[in-house]
Enzyme design. Sequence first.
Site, PDB file in Angstrom:
ATOM      1  N   HIS A 219       3.331  -7.711  -0.583  1.00  0.00           N
ATOM      2  CA  HIS A 219       3.606  -8.966  -1.302  1.00  0.00           C
ATOM      3  C   HIS A 219       4.951  -9.512  -0.811  1.00  0.00           C
ATOM      4  CE1 HIS A 219       3.526 -11.993  -4.295  1.00  0.00           C
ATOM      5  NE2 HIS A 219       3.736 -11.286  -5.397  1.00  0.00           N
ATOM      6  N   HIS A 258      -3.850 -13.296   4.095  1.00  0.00           N
ATOM      7  CA  HIS A 258      -3.559 -13.695   2.706  1.00  0.00           C
ATOM      8  C   HIS A 258      -4.810 -13.532   1.873  1.00  0.00           C
ATOM      9  CE1 HIS A 258      -2.170 -16.058  -0.709  1.00  0.00           C
ATOM     10  NE2 HIS A 258      -0.959 -15.808  -0.248  1.00  0.00           N
ATOM     11  N   ASP A 311       5.618 -15.620   4.906  1.00  0.00           N
ATOM     12  CA  ASP A 311       6.651 -14.677   5.317  1.00  0.00           C
ATOM     13  C   ASP A 311       6.853 -14.624   6.825  1.00  0.00           C
ATOM     14  OD1 ASP A 311       7.506 -13.784   2.862  1.00  0.00           O
ATOM     15  OD2 ASP A 311       5.888 -12.335   2.676  1.00  0.00           O
TER      16      ASP A 311
HETATM   17  N1  ACO Z   1      -3.240  -7.838  10.428  1.00  0.00           N
HETATM   18  C1  ACO Z   1      -4.404  -7.408  10.924  1.00  0.00           C
HETATM   19  N2  ACO Z   1      -5.583  -7.443  10.245  1.00  0.00           N
HETATM   20  C2  ACO Z   1      -5.531  -7.947   9.004  1.00  0.00           C
HETATM   21  C3  ACO Z   1      -4.347  -8.427   8.430  1.00  0.00           C
HETATM   22  C4  ACO Z   1      -3.170  -8.355   9.191  1.00  0.00           C
HETATM   23  N3  ACO Z   1      -2.008  -8.773   8.695  1.00  0.00           N
HETATM   24  N4  ACO Z   1      -4.599  -8.864   7.192  1.00  0.00           N
HETATM   25  C5  ACO Z   1      -5.911  -8.677   6.979  1.00  0.00           C
HETATM   26  N5  ACO Z   1      -6.474  -8.112   8.079  1.00  0.00           N
HETATM   27  C6  ACO Z   1      -7.882  -7.745   8.219  1.00  0.00           C
HETATM   28  C7  ACO Z   1      -8.157  -6.426   7.485  1.00  0.00           C
HETATM   29  O1  ACO Z   1      -7.926  -5.323   8.316  1.00  0.00           O
HETATM   30  C8  ACO Z   1      -9.588  -6.606   7.085  1.00  0.00           C
HETATM   31  O2  ACO Z   1     -10.387  -6.360   8.223  1.00  0.00           O
HETATM   32  P1  ACO Z   1     -11.837  -5.671   8.079  1.00  0.00           P
HETATM   33  O3  ACO Z   1     -12.661  -6.649   7.289  1.00  0.00           O
HETATM   34  O4  ACO Z   1     -12.272  -5.511   9.481  1.00  0.00           O
HETATM   35  O5  ACO Z   1     -11.607  -4.382   7.340  1.00  0.00           O
HETATM   36  C9  ACO Z   1      -9.703  -8.083   6.752  1.00  0.00           C
HETATM   37  O6  ACO Z   1      -8.681  -8.725   7.545  1.00  0.00           O
HETATM   38  C10 ACO Z   1      -9.481  -8.390   5.292  1.00  0.00           C
HETATM   39  O7  ACO Z   1      -8.224  -7.847   4.919  1.00  0.00           O
HETATM   40  P2  ACO Z   1      -7.849  -7.297   3.486  1.00  0.00           P
HETATM   41  O8  ACO Z   1      -6.668  -6.407   3.574  1.00  0.00           O
HETATM   42  O9  ACO Z   1      -9.073  -6.751   2.826  1.00  0.00           O
HETATM   43  O10 ACO Z   1      -7.448  -8.627   2.765  1.00  0.00           O
HETATM   44  P3  ACO Z   1      -6.727  -8.698   1.387  1.00  0.00           P
HETATM   45  O11 ACO Z   1      -7.034 -10.017   0.830  1.00  0.00           O
HETATM   46  O12 ACO Z   1      -7.030  -7.517   0.554  1.00  0.00           O
HETATM   47  O13 ACO Z   1      -5.184  -8.564   1.793  1.00  0.00           O
HETATM   48  C11 ACO Z   1      -3.008  -8.999   2.459  1.00  0.00           C
HETATM   49  C12 ACO Z   1      -4.324  -9.602   1.946  1.00  0.00           C
HETATM   50  C13 ACO Z   1      -2.600  -7.811   1.595  1.00  0.00           C
HETATM   51  C14 ACO Z   1      -1.922 -10.050   2.376  1.00  0.00           C
HETATM   52  C15 ACO Z   1      -3.233  -8.541   3.934  1.00  0.00           C
HETATM   53  O14 ACO Z   1      -3.609  -9.649   4.707  1.00  0.00           O
HETATM   54  C16 ACO Z   1      -1.989  -7.869   4.506  1.00  0.00           C
HETATM   55  O15 ACO Z   1      -1.765  -6.682   4.268  1.00  0.00           O
HETATM   56  N6  ACO Z   1      -1.164  -8.635   5.288  1.00  0.00           N
HETATM   57  C17 ACO Z   1       0.059  -8.084   5.856  1.00  0.00           C
HETATM   58  C18 ACO Z   1       1.165  -8.088   4.799  1.00  0.00           C
HETATM   59  C19 ACO Z   1       1.680  -9.463   4.501  1.00  0.00           C
HETATM   60  O16 ACO Z   1       1.985 -10.263   5.387  1.00  0.00           O
HETATM   61  N7  ACO Z   1       1.844  -9.748   3.200  1.00  0.00           N
HETATM   62  C20 ACO Z   1       2.374 -11.016   2.696  1.00  0.00           C
HETATM   63  C21 ACO Z   1       1.289 -11.805   2.019  1.00  0.00           C
HETATM   64  S1  ACO Z   1       1.915 -13.372   1.504  1.00  0.00           S
HETATM   65  C22 ACO Z   1       2.848 -13.033   0.157  1.00  0.00           C
HETATM   66  O17 ACO Z   1       2.586 -12.188  -0.653  1.00  0.00           O
HETATM   67  C23 ACO Z   1       4.046 -13.781   0.008  1.00  0.00           C
END
Ligand code: ACO
Length: 374
Positions: A219, A258, A311
């Site tokens: 987050h 996201h 971010d």
């Molecule tokens: N890099 C690579 N692959 C990703 C990323 C990423 N940053 N984010 C999502 N994916 C992929 C996942 O591996 C997943 O792939 P799959 O379907 O093959 O398993 C798919 O996209 C869906 O991802 P989830 O993690 O299930 O998506 P969720 O909605 O649960 O998570 C989250 C969202 C937590 C923000 C995720 O994208 C993440 O961890 N990002 C990196 C951390 C980040 O930048 N956080 C800031 C968010 S904005 C904020 O809070 C201010």
Amino acid sequence: MSSKATGLKGVVLDETRIALIDGDEGKLVYRGYNIHDLAPHASFEEVCYLLLCGSLPDGGQLSAFDAQLRASRAIPQPVIEIIERLKAAHPMDVLRTAVSATVALDESSDDATIEVALPAGIRLIAQAATIVAAMHRLRNGLEPVAPRDDLGHAANFLYMMFGHEPSVEDAKIIDLDLVLHAEHSSNASTFAARVAAGTAADIGSAIVAAIATLKGPLHGGAAEAVQKTVEEIGDPDRAVEYIKDKIEAGEKVMGFGHRVYKNEDPRGQELKGIARDLGHKRGNDRWFQILQQVETAMEPYRAKGIYPNVDFYAGAVYSLLGIPEEQFIPMFVVGRMPGWVAHVLEQYEDNVLIRPLLEYTGPRHLRYKPIAER
Ligand code: ACO
């Protein structure tokens, strides 16, 4: 058997009039105003008023609201002493504890009503900036700088951080950054605030719950992780290889993806231009070039709805302004305060206890055995 939504994905919790996020369009709207319209025009103070009171203020309303914020900036001496004692801990632990202490010392905030929570929330919006600046100063062996009441919120924040009045341009960048972070519907930390408020806990308790929830790298912690990535990559030519290795290792690339946006995050678009221009002005184009190469390397994942989030460019902007990495999440708190306060007020308006179910999957018919028989 209940129907399950792991991580509450796609679950509509309630109605809100505070913000609209259209994840497919990449659109963010505060109280009816598109973020791309507010960003170049509205100050953080105006946006606070908009979020808390529901409409943009006229001149008189804005001056009265701003005066209230300015008059609330000082923090009690015991809070400064607590920060001094804890200064080496994780800044989010210090911030959470300092805000908790500020609330505990504010006898007039302990009532879960809008009448009490609105002025208490305004005080916390003002004081959060002072606490974060004091944390930065004390951590670095410097005396905290008392707030000035002749500066706007963003300019005063930079003044308290660095001990000198910032340029108009730097203050404007922080003002814009705070506007972009001010509100984002039922994200994890705001949800936590609403859960606490839903128990009829006071606003201070709800804000502390929100701060605790923002700490995690999924987050609020992503900007710090992005800046570390940029430094690790070091050279724009290494970016593509670095990202390829990360993805192959099954790791997530910080600053991408996201839960709601499956298109460009409009806040990231605003910060991108600032990171580029500021880097150029400060003679550091390298960070922006690395970020651009990372963005290019991530292009194939757009088809999966993975775009840069807010971010991704925020860390470079903070670093270029001299704000150290460990203060990035606290910066997010300073910006998000009005959103949290607005949601607590909205929760109180028509309160209901928030209490979802968990589907039990553990064993069911075990019999207690005395300890000697286990
Ligand atoms: N890099 C690579 N692959 C990703 C990323 C990423 N940053 N984010 C999502 N994916 C992929 C996942 O591996 C997943 O792939 P799959 O379907 O093959 O398993 C798919 O996209 C869906 O991802 P989830 O993690 O299930 O998506 P969720 O909605 O649960 O998570 C989250 C969202 C937590 C923000 C995720 O994208 C993440 O961890 N990002 C990196 C951390 C980040 O930048 N956080 C800031 C968010 S904005 C904020 O809070 C201010």
